[in-house]
Scaffold this motif. Structure first.
Motif, mmCIF file in Angstrom:
data_model
loop_
_atom_site.group_PDB
_atom_site.id
_atom_site.type_symbol
_atom_site.label_atom_id
_atom_site.label_comp_id
_atom_site.label_asym_id
_atom_site.label_seq_id
_atom_site.Cartn_x
_atom_site.Cartn_y
_atom_site.Cartn_z
ATOM 1 N N PRO B 8 2.663 4.899 3.810
ATOM 2 C CA PRO B 8 2.043 4.819 4.997
ATOM 3 C C PRO B 8 0.515 4.097 4.536
ATOM 4 O O PRO B 8 0.214 3.697 3.440
ATOM 5 C CB PRO B 8 1.659 6.236 5.084
ATOM 6 C CG PRO B 8 1.709 6.935 3.812
ATOM 7 C CD PRO B 8 2.605 6.107 3.003
ATOM 8 N N ARG B 9 0.045 3.732 5.594
ATOM 9 C CA ARG B 9 -1.338 2.916 5.411
ATOM 10 C C ARG B 9 -2.431 4.013 4.943
ATOM 11 O O ARG B 9 -3.351 3.589 4.203
ATOM 12 C CB ARG B 9 -1.824 2.094 6.711
ATOM 13 C CG ARG B 9 -0.839 1.095 6.955
ATOM 14 C CD ARG B 9 -0.956 -0.151 6.043
ATOM 15 N NE ARG B 9 -2.462 -0.399 5.803
ATOM 16 C CZ ARG B 9 -2.883 -1.461 6.794
ATOM 17 N NH1 ARG B 9 -2.482 -1.740 7.809
ATOM 18 N NH2 ARG B 9 -4.373 -1.678 6.503
ATOM 19 N N ASN B 18 2.396 16.656 -3.632
ATOM 20 C CA ASN B 18 3.055 15.266 -4.084
ATOM 21 C C ASN B 18 2.757 14.177 -2.971
ATOM 22 O O ASN B 18 2.783 14.679 -1.823
ATOM 23 C CB ASN B 18 4.431 15.552 -4.662
ATOM 24 C CG ASN B 18 4.712 16.676 -5.573
ATOM 25 O OD1 ASN B 18 3.691 16.788 -6.331
ATOM 26 N ND2 ASN B 18 5.762 17.004 -5.882
ATOM 27 N N VAL B 19 2.616 13.143 -3.226
ATOM 28 C CA VAL B 19 2.754 11.892 -2.371
ATOM 29 C C VAL B 19 3.497 10.870 -2.852
ATOM 30 O O VAL B 19 3.646 10.713 -4.034
ATOM 31 C CB VAL B 19 1.058 11.574 -1.890
ATOM 32 C CG1 VAL B 19 0.265 12.536 -1.260
ATOM 33 C CG2 VAL B 19 0.628 10.771 -3.155
ATOM 34 N N THR B 20 4.113 10.051 -1.896
ATOM 35 C CA THR B 20 4.759 8.860 -2.392
ATOM 36 C C THR B 20 4.487 7.670 -1.294
ATOM 37 O O THR B 20 4.361 7.963 -0.005
ATOM 38 C CB THR B 20 6.351 9.293 -2.018
ATOM 39 O OG1 THR B 20 6.682 10.433 -2.862
ATOM 40 C CG2 THR B 20 7.257 7.889 -2.445
ATOM 41 N N PHE B 21 4.437 6.638 -2.029
ATOM 42 C CA PHE B 21 4.100 5.565 -1.311
ATOM 43 C C PHE B 21 5.230 4.389 -1.445
ATOM 44 O O PHE B 21 5.854 4.314 -2.360
ATOM 45 C CB PHE B 21 2.877 4.765 -1.810
ATOM 46 C CG PHE B 21 1.682 5.825 -1.867
ATOM 47 C CD1 PHE B 21 0.874 5.954 -2.658
ATOM 48 C CD2 PHE B 21 0.977 5.973 -0.399
ATOM 49 C CE1 PHE B 21 -0.242 6.872 -2.736
ATOM 50 C CE2 PHE B 21 -0.096 6.829 -0.164
ATOM 51 C CZ PHE B 21 -0.646 7.235 -1.407
ATOM 52 N N ARG B 22 5.498 3.637 -0.390
ATOM 53 C CA ARG B 22 6.484 2.529 -0.521
ATOM 54 C C ARG B 22 5.839 1.382 -0.531
ATOM 55 O O ARG B 22 4.723 1.121 0.597
ATOM 56 C CB ARG B 22 7.750 2.871 0.773
ATOM 57 C CG ARG B 22 8.812 1.761 0.674
ATOM 58 C CD ARG B 22 9.585 2.154 1.847
ATOM 59 N NE ARG B 22 10.334 0.921 2.153
ATOM 60 C CZ ARG B 22 11.857 0.952 2.068
ATOM 61 N NH1 ARG B 22 12.453 2.354 1.967
ATOM 62 N NH2 ARG B 22 12.452 -0.319 2.250
ATOM 63 N N CYS B 23 6.344 0.084 -0.999
ATOM 64 C CA CYS B 23 6.203 -0.954 -0.939
ATOM 65 C C CYS B 23 7.360 -2.119 -0.509
ATOM 66 O O CYS B 23 8.454 -1.759 -1.352
ATOM 67 C CB CYS B 23 5.574 -1.631 -2.022
ATOM 68 S SG CYS B 23 5.304 -3.345 -2.235
ATOM 69 N N ASP B 24 7.346 -2.852 0.335
ATOM 70 C CA ASP B 24 8.395 -3.870 0.627
ATOM 71 C C ASP B 24 7.736 -5.002 0.277
ATOM 72 O O ASP B 24 6.833 -5.610 1.142
ATOM 73 C CB ASP B 24 8.970 -3.722 1.983
ATOM 74 C CG ASP B 24 9.810 -2.419 2.036
ATOM 75 O OD1 ASP B 24 9.174 -1.647 2.430
ATOM 76 O OD2 ASP B 24 11.068 -2.619 2.066
ATOM 77 N N PRO B 25 8.322 -5.745 -0.775
ATOM 78 C CA PRO B 25 7.661 -7.169 -1.275
ATOM 79 C C PRO B 25 8.005 -8.320 -0.355
ATOM 80 O O PRO B 25 9.037 -8.263 0.468
ATOM 81 C CB PRO B 25 8.067 -7.331 -2.588
ATOM 82 C CG PRO B 25 9.521 -6.556 -2.763
ATOM 83 C CD PRO B 25 9.283 -5.538 -1.757
ATOM 84 N N ARG B 112 -4.218 3.760 1.486
ATOM 85 C CA ARG B 112 -5.423 4.584 1.332
ATOM 86 C C ARG B 112 -4.995 6.339 0.964
ATOM 87 O O ARG B 112 -4.639 6.693 1.870
ATOM 88 C CB ARG B 112 -6.504 4.500 2.091
ATOM 89 C CG ARG B 112 -7.795 5.004 1.882
ATOM 90 C CD ARG B 112 -8.885 4.784 2.628
ATOM 91 N NE ARG B 112 -9.314 3.384 2.501
ATOM 92 C CZ ARG B 112 -9.961 3.070 1.264
ATOM 93 N NH1 ARG B 112 -10.286 3.645 0.326
ATOM 94 N NH2 ARG B 112 -10.307 1.623 1.204
ATOM 95 N N LEU B 113 -5.268 6.760 0.111
ATOM 96 C CA LEU B 113 -5.046 8.170 -0.479
ATOM 97 C C LEU B 113 -6.360 8.910 -0.281
ATOM 98 O O LEU B 113 -7.473 8.483 -1.230
ATOM 99 C CB LEU B 113 -4.374 8.280 -1.530
ATOM 100 C CG LEU B 113 -4.106 9.643 -2.113
ATOM 101 C CD1 LEU B 113 -3.344 10.595 -1.252
ATOM 102 C CD2 LEU B 113 -3.575 9.740 -3.412
#
Lengths: 110, 116
Positions: B8-9, B18-25, B112-113
């Protein structure tokens, strides 16, 4: 000592003046050098790259590299208010990752 | 969309979660990088991948951080048992390799976390 050091600033110049930003690095095997611009609240974007000693010009921007002195600089001619941002120096070895300095914040006053 | 996207933004979480971030290049980029940035500091390198292989991880990175790029496309960054010191902008970037590799990093808008 940080791997990449920049003048902490802030740097303030009047519109139309030349802004000079400096960067030194510690790893002598560094091969590639970059200047990124980061507007407040935005992500960095590349404005200049330089790979060999000397000057490289692109429009109002000139990057200068001196590997013997481990020094990189960025000159911005005819500074505009839209140039107000944080400028990040980044250095890359052949290994592939780029290491960033903490940036210099530039303000161009109309 | 041809840019790097992150999701997420914004994430607000409580300490210990726990947190998880995703990235699509960018689709043709086979290198993917994770950086962390706090106010007044430059981006700090965390880890990077070439295709699905994790080639380097920062020595300063806690074991609570783990990243994956299982099929060489998108990547995830997980932070376990978050601490207030983890509050930062997490930036993903991608680049080309080989003869077209200029070293330029293309950044996403960041995640941003905030850890309460």
């Amino acid at each position: 000592q940080k791997e990449v050091e920049q003048n902490s600033g802030p740097l303030s110049v009047p519109e139309g003046a030349i802004a000079s930003l400096n960067c030194t690095y510690s790893d002598r095997v560094s091969q590639s050098f970059f200047w990124y611009r980061q507007y407040s609240g935005k992500s960095p974007e590349l404005i200049m790259s330089i790979y060999s000693n000397g000057d490289k010009e692109d429009g109002r921007f000139t990057a200068q590299l001196n590997k013997a002195s481990q020094y990189v600089s960025l000159l911005i001619r005819d500074s505009q208010p839209s140039d107000s941002a944080t400028y990040l120096c980044a250095v890359r070895t052949n290994a592939g990752k780029s290491t960033f300095g903490d940036g210099t914040t530039l303000t161009v006053k109309p | 969309d041809t840019g790097v996207s992150q999701d997420p933004r914004h994430k607000i979480t409580k300490r210990g979660q726990n947190v998880t971030f995703r990235c699509d290049p960018i689709s043709e980029h086979n290198r993917l990088y994770w950086y962390r940035q706090t106010l007044g500091q430059g981006p700090e390198f965390l880890t990077y991948f070439q295709n699905e292989a994790q080639l380097e991880k920062s020595r300063l990175l806690s074991d609570r951080f783990s990243a994956e790029r299982p099929k060489g496309s998108f990547s995830t960054l997980e932070i376990q048992r978050t601490e207030q010191g983890d509050s930062a902008m997490y930036l993903c970037a991608s680049s080309l390799t080989g003869t077209r590799n200029t070293g330029e990093l293309f950044f996403g808008e960041g995640s941003r976390l905030t850890v309460l």
